[in-house]
Design a protein around this motif. Structure first.
Motif, mmCIF file in Angstrom:
data_model
loop_
_atom_site.group_PDB
_atom_site.id
_atom_site.type_symbol
_atom_site.label_atom_id
_atom_site.label_comp_id
_atom_site.label_asym_id
_atom_site.label_seq_id
_atom_site.Cartn_x
_atom_site.Cartn_y
_atom_site.Cartn_z
ATOM 1 N N PHE A 1 0.814 -1.202 0.000
ATOM 2 C CA PHE A 1 0.000 0.000 0.000
ATOM 3 C C PHE A 1 0.858 1.267 0.000
ATOM 4 C CE2 PHE A 1 -3.646 -2.586 1.569
ATOM 5 C CZ PHE A 1 -4.578 -2.158 0.628
ATOM 6 N N ALA A 2 2.160 1.091 0.226
ATOM 7 C CA ALA A 2 3.067 2.249 0.206
ATOM 8 C C ALA A 2 3.103 2.851 -1.193
ATOM 9 C CB ALA A 2 4.465 1.833 0.650
ATOM 10 N N ALA A 3 3.397 4.135 -1.275
ATOM 11 C CA ALA A 3 3.309 4.865 -2.551
ATOM 12 C C ALA A 3 4.156 4.232 -3.647
ATOM 13 C CB ALA A 3 3.725 6.321 -2.324
ATOM 14 N N GLN A 4 5.345 3.759 -3.296
ATOM 15 C CA GLN A 4 6.243 3.231 -4.327
ATOM 16 C C GLN A 4 5.796 1.873 -4.875
ATOM 17 O OE1 GLN A 4 6.917 3.685 -1.151
ATOM 18 N NE2 GLN A 4 8.489 2.317 -0.321
ATOM 19 N N HIS A 5 4.900 1.178 -4.149
ATOM 20 C CA HIS A 5 4.422 -0.137 -4.596
ATOM 21 C C HIS A 5 2.941 -0.147 -4.980
ATOM 22 C CE1 HIS A 5 8.186 -1.745 -3.140
ATOM 23 N NE2 HIS A 5 7.931 -1.348 -1.901
ATOM 24 N N ARG A 6 2.257 0.991 -4.761
ATOM 25 C CA ARG A 6 0.798 1.006 -4.892
ATOM 26 C C ARG A 6 0.335 0.688 -6.312
ATOM 27 N NH1 ARG A 6 -1.114 6.151 -2.390
ATOM 28 N NH2 ARG A 6 -0.253 5.107 -0.540
ATOM 29 N N LEU A 7 0.988 1.259 -7.307
ATOM 30 C CA LEU A 7 0.567 1.025 -8.694
ATOM 31 C C LEU A 7 0.715 -0.443 -9.059
ATOM 32 C CD1 LEU A 7 -0.441 2.250 -11.333
ATOM 33 C CD2 LEU A 7 1.946 2.670 -11.980
ATOM 34 N N TYR A 8 1.828 -1.035 -8.620
ATOM 35 C CA TYR A 8 2.053 -2.462 -8.890
ATOM 36 C C TYR A 8 0.966 -3.300 -8.227
ATOM 37 C CZ TYR A 8 4.219 -7.079 -8.606
ATOM 38 O OH TYR A 8 4.457 -8.439 -8.678
ATOM 39 N N PHE A 9 0.622 -2.966 -6.998
ATOM 40 C CA PHE A 9 -0.412 -3.731 -6.291
ATOM 41 C C PHE A 9 -1.768 -3.570 -6.965
ATOM 42 C CE2 PHE A 9 -3.755 -3.821 -2.993
ATOM 43 C CZ PHE A 9 -3.689 -5.170 -2.694
ATOM 44 N N LEU A 10 -2.116 -2.343 -7.362
ATOM 45 C CA LEU A 10 -3.403 -2.104 -8.012
ATOM 46 C C LEU A 10 -3.502 -2.839 -9.348
ATOM 47 C CD1 LEU A 10 -3.968 1.690 -7.237
ATOM 48 C CD2 LEU A 10 -5.124 -0.287 -6.215
ATOM 49 N N SER A 11 -2.382 -2.958 -10.047
ATOM 50 C CA SER A 11 -2.390 -3.720 -11.308
ATOM 51 C C SER A 11 -2.680 -5.190 -11.037
ATOM 52 C CB SER A 11 -1.067 -3.561 -12.051
ATOM 53 O OG SER A 11 0.004 -4.148 -11.311
ATOM 54 N N ASN A 12 -2.183 -5.712 -9.921
ATOM 55 C CA ASN A 12 -2.474 -7.095 -9.542
ATOM 56 C C ASN A 12 -3.921 -7.271 -9.103
ATOM 57 O OD1 ASN A 12 0.025 -9.103 -9.378
ATOM 58 N ND2 ASN A 12 0.779 -7.031 -8.953
ATOM 59 N N VAL A 13 -4.471 -6.252 -8.467
ATOM 60 C CA VAL A 13 -5.900 -6.281 -8.117
ATOM 61 C C VAL A 13 -6.736 -6.363 -9.390
ATOM 62 C CG1 VAL A 13 -7.807 -4.946 -7.129
ATOM 63 C CG2 VAL A 13 -5.615 -5.077 -5.928
ATOM 64 N N ALA A 14 -6.341 -5.611 -10.412
ATOM 65 C CA ALA A 14 -7.056 -5.652 -11.695
ATOM 66 C C ALA A 14 -6.982 -7.042 -12.307
ATOM 67 C CB ALA A 14 -6.461 -4.611 -12.652
ATOM 68 N N VAL A 15 -5.810 -7.672 -12.234
ATOM 69 C CA VAL A 15 -5.664 -9.038 -12.740
ATOM 70 C C VAL A 15 -6.552 -9.987 -11.945
ATOM 71 C CG1 VAL A 15 -4.072 -10.972 -13.063
ATOM 72 C CG2 VAL A 15 -3.330 -8.650 -13.606
ATOM 73 N N GLY A 16 -6.622 -9.794 -10.617
ATOM 74 C CA GLY A 16 -7.478 -10.619 -9.786
ATOM 75 C C GLY A 16 -8.937 -10.528 -10.202
ATOM 76 N N LEU A 17 -9.382 -9.314 -10.535
ATOM 77 C CA LEU A 17 -10.764 -9.131 -10.999
ATOM 78 C C LEU A 17 -10.997 -9.843 -12.329
ATOM 79 C CD1 LEU A 17 -11.254 -5.342 -10.103
ATOM 80 C CD2 LEU A 17 -12.235 -7.325 -8.923
ATOM 81 N N VAL A 18 -9.995 -9.816 -13.194
ATOM 82 C CA VAL A 18 -10.100 -10.502 -14.488
ATOM 83 C C VAL A 18 -10.208 -12.012 -14.287
ATOM 84 C CG1 VAL A 18 -8.852 -11.024 -16.637
ATOM 85 C CG2 VAL A 18 -8.913 -8.677 -15.761
ATOM 86 N N LEU A 19 -9.618 -12.529 -13.198
ATOM 87 C CA LEU A 19 -9.621 -13.966 -12.935
ATOM 88 C C LEU A 19 -10.945 -14.474 -12.342
ATOM 89 C CD1 LEU A 19 -6.030 -14.508 -11.508
ATOM 90 C CD2 LEU A 19 -6.917 -15.293 -13.700
ATOM 91 N N ILE A 20 -11.855 -13.573 -12.011
ATOM 92 C CA ILE A 20 -13.147 -14.003 -11.457
ATOM 93 C C ILE A 20 -13.886 -14.941 -12.417
ATOM 94 C CG2 ILE A 20 -15.451 -13.218 -10.763
ATOM 95 C CD1 ILE A 20 -14.125 -10.784 -9.480
ATOM 96 N N PRO A 21 -13.977 -14.631 -13.734
ATOM 97 C CA PRO A 21 -14.640 -15.571 -14.646
ATOM 98 C C PRO A 21 -13.956 -16.939 -14.680
ATOM 99 C CG PRO A 21 -14.404 -13.429 -15.691
ATOM 100 C CD PRO A 21 -13.609 -13.380 -14.426
ATOM 101 N N ALA A 22 -12.620 -16.954 -14.559
ATOM 102 C CA ALA A 22 -11.901 -18.245 -14.545
ATOM 103 C C ALA A 22 -12.304 -19.057 -13.321
ATOM 104 C CB ALA A 22 -10.390 -18.006 -14.558
#
Length: 223
Positions: free
Chosen positions: A155-176
Motif C-alpha cells: 500500500f506504500a506509494a512506491q508499490h501502490r501502482l504495482y499492487f493495483l495492477s495485480n488487483v485488476a488481474v485478480g478481478l479478471v480472474l473471477i470468470p476463470a
C-alpha cells in the motif's frame, strides 16, 4: 446307471458349484474390500498430514494478525485468509471423520459403505471447488506474503501502482474461478478436465475404493 443315480450325481455337482460360487464370491468380496481399505488408508494419512499443515499455517496467520494489529491493510487480508483456512480445516476434518468411520469396519451390506464413500467424494469435490476462490484473491495473499516474508507494504506509494495492477488481474480472474466452479459440478465430474482438477485431492483414491465396491455389487447381482 439308473435315472435316480444320475439325478443324485447332478444334484451333487449343483451343490459343489453353489459352494464354489459362494467361496468365489467371498474371496472377491474380501479382496475388493481389502483394496478399498488400502486406498482409504493412504487417503487417511494424506488428509491427516494436510489438516496438520493447514492448522500450522492458520496458527502462523493468527500470529501475523496479532503482530500487525491494528494495521487494517494487513489484518483484514490476514482475517480473510484465516477464514478460508478455517473452512478448509473443517472440510478436511469432515473427510477424515468419514474415512475413519469407514476404516472402523465394513458391514455385510455394500450399499451403506458406497453411500459414505460418495459423501466423501462430494466433500472432496466441494473442498477443491471452493479452493479456486483464491484465484481472484491472490492480491490478498500477495499483501500478506509481502509483509510477512519481504517486509514490504504494497500500500506504500512506491508499490501502490504495482499492487493495483495485480488487483485488476485478480478481478479478471473471477470468470476463470466461476468456470472452475462449473467444471466441478456433479454432472461434469466424469469428464477428464474435471478429473484433472481433482488430482492430488484424494478424489481418485476415494473413487477407486468406490469402484472396488461396485465390482462386488455387480457380481452379487449376477450371481
Amino acid at each position: 446307471m439308473e435315472l435316480q443315480e444320475l439325478k443324485d450325481i447332478w444334484s451333487e455337482y449343483d451343490r459343489k458349484l453353489d459352494r464354489n460360487l459362494q467361496l468365489n464370491m467371498q474371496l472377491l468380496k474380501q479382496l475388493n474390500l481389502d483394496k478399498a481399505k488400502n486406498k482409504l488408508n493412504r487417503l487417511l494419512w494424506f488428509k491427516g498430514i494436510e489438516v496438520a499443515v493447514f492448522i500450522l499455517i492458520a496458527l502462523c496467520m493468527g500470529s501475523f494478525i496479532a503482530n500487525n494489529w491494528p494495521a487494517l491493510q494487513f489484518t483484514i487480508p490476514g482475517l480473510i485468509l484465516a477464514a478460508i483456512l478455517i473452512m478448509w480445516i473443517i472440510s478436511v476434518v469432515k473427510q477424515l471423520a468419514i474415512i475413519a468411520d469407514l476404516q472402523m469396519g465394513y458391514a455385510d451390506a455394500i450399499a451403506p459403505v458406497q453411500k459414505k464413500i460418495e459423501r466423501l467424494k462430494l466433500h472432496i469435490v466441494n473442498y477443491t471447488k471452493y479452493s479456486f476462490v483464491l484465484l481472484p484473491l491472490y492480491p490478498v495473499m500477495m499483501l500478506v506474503a509481502g509483509k510477512a516474508f519481504l517486509h514490504v507494504d504494497f500500500f506504500a506509494a512506491q508499490h501502490r501502482l504495482y499492487f493495483l495492477s495485480n488487483v485488476a488481474v485478480g478481478l479478471v480472474l473471477i470468470p476463470a474461478a466461476l468456470w472452475f466452479f462449473k467444471l466441478l459440478s456433479a454432472k461434469n465430474i466424469s469428464e477428464s478436465v474435471s478429473k484433472n482438477l481433482l488430482v492430488g485431492t484424494g478424489w481418485r483414491q476415494a473413487d477407486s475404493a468406490h469402484s472396488f465396491l461396485n465390482e462386488i455389487e455387480k457380481f452379487e447381482k449376477e450371481a
